[in-house]
Design a protein around this motif. Sequence first.
Motif, short mmCIF file in Angstrom:
data_model
loop_
_atom_site.label_atom_id
_atom_site.label_comp_id
_atom_site.label_asym_id
_atom_site.label_seq_id
_atom_site.Cartn_x
_atom_site.Cartn_y
_atom_site.Cartn_z
N ALA A 1 8.91 0.05 29.24
CA ALA A 1 9.71 -0.72 28.28
C ALA A 1 9.84 -0.01 26.94
CB ALA A 1 9.10 -2.10 28.09
N ASP A 2 8.85 0.80 26.58
CA ASP A 2 8.87 1.49 25.29
C ASP A 2 9.44 2.90 25.37
OD1 ASP A 2 7.63 -0.75 24.26
OD2 ASP A 2 5.60 0.10 24.41
N MET A 3 9.74 3.37 26.56
CA MET A 3 10.13 4.76 26.70
C MET A 3 11.50 5.08 26.12
SD MET A 3 9.56 7.20 30.00
CE MET A 3 7.82 6.76 30.02
N PRO A 4 12.54 4.24 26.30
CA PRO A 4 13.84 4.58 25.69
C PRO A 4 13.74 4.76 24.19
CG PRO A 4 14.12 2.84 27.32
CD PRO A 4 12.65 3.02 27.15
N ARG A 5 13.05 3.86 23.49
CA ARG A 5 12.92 3.99 22.04
C ARG A 5 12.17 5.27 21.67
NH1 ARG A 5 15.43 3.88 17.95
NH2 ARG A 5 16.33 1.97 18.82
N LEU A 6 11.13 5.62 22.45
CA LEU A 6 10.39 6.84 22.17
C LEU A 6 11.30 8.06 22.31
CD1 LEU A 6 7.80 8.50 21.68
CD2 LEU A 6 7.36 8.35 24.15
N LEU A 7 12.10 8.11 23.37
CA LEU A 7 12.98 9.26 23.57
C LEU A 7 14.03 9.34 22.47
CD1 LEU A 7 13.54 9.21 27.45
CD2 LEU A 7 11.91 10.55 26.12
N ILE A 8 14.56 8.21 22.06
CA ILE A 8 15.53 8.20 20.96
C ILE A 8 14.89 8.76 19.70
CG2 ILE A 8 16.88 6.70 19.44
CD1 ILE A 8 17.26 4.85 21.90
N ASP A 9 13.67 8.33 19.40
CA ASP A 9 12.97 8.80 18.20
C ASP A 9 12.68 10.30 18.29
OD1 ASP A 9 13.02 6.24 17.21
OD2 ASP A 9 10.96 5.77 17.78
N LEU A 10 12.28 10.78 19.48
CA LEU A 10 11.96 12.20 19.62
C LEU A 10 13.20 13.07 19.49
CD1 LEU A 10 9.42 12.08 22.60
CD2 LEU A 10 8.90 12.61 20.21
#
Length: 349
Positions: free
Chosen positions: A176-185
């Motif tokens: 659930a948190d992975m899309p936001r992490l990839l966007i931030d990276l």
Amino acid sequence: MAVRDIIVIGASAGGTEALVHLVRGLPASFPASLFVVCHVPSGGRSFLPEILSRSGPLLATHAATGEFFPGHVFVAPPGHHLVLEPGAQMRLTHGPRENSHRPAIDPLFRSAARHYGVRVISVVLTGSLSDGTAGTLAVRAAGGVAVAQDPRDAVVAAMPQSASQIAGVDHVVPLADMPRLLIDLVRGPMQAQPGAGTMSAQSNDPSERSSRMVEQTMRSQAHGERRGQVSMFTCPECGGALWQMDEPALIQFRCHVGHAYTAEVLLTEQTDALEAALWTAVRTFREKTVLTQQLATRERERGNEQGAERFEEQASQTARYANLIVEHVLHAGGTGGVSPPDIDDRGAP
């Protein structure tokens, strides 16, 4: 200034659902290219690009040899490794299986690390065993960022757990948190990773080093420089490794259970084994030709003309392969024996 715009993703058991959740959370303006390997049987069909395209704003297609671009999801097709090359190029290969899979995750991750270094983000999702772990090591060594799904959140925990424990990923997050992490990276500032850059050049890639070692061993064997050492040959009787005896006047080999051969006898055994393997290949191609023709007939009886044509194309290809081996290898090599009748392009004798 370098940016992180290459995302390589590996998944296996439970991977389709995980990938759907992942792409659903990415924006249409996502400024990175995504490359996906999800383990599928080599003889099967994959509808993963269609599923992912329906699941989120990014278009997904099966990868093909050629140029890649941002804002797109490229999925490795069944039966082919997907590797990245310099100049925003990707390539499909039919190389050896790795970790019992083709496509496999490690070739994609390694090639991305080799050619794009700090621009790479690797993601290991749900799956069994450990494909992706060696590739994750390569990504981190080249200065890229490694991400793994939280094993407690995965349908099958082994693959992300292996990547986390052995490669030491930079981020472990639930799906659930992975899309936001990839966007931030991708959109955030570039920060050096611990130990970054130790494998930025192709010459430092462990897979490249092992290939050079194999080539060096083959050259030394051919030049007679491996007396008293393990040779590159295997025992025709038991399949074990053969040691070359330390005898200057005689080229002789022995395996660890005691089978022994002079070079001339070993060459004869290899010739016989090669001919048997080629006839086995011919037999297998002929059987596959007939079986695919049978499946084509069934699909045509069901009114599925497209499916019938697909099977007939496979039958035509395998028939050509069988005839090529017989005509250009077995007969050209003077191996003798009785050849099977030629098979035409429709699979008929």
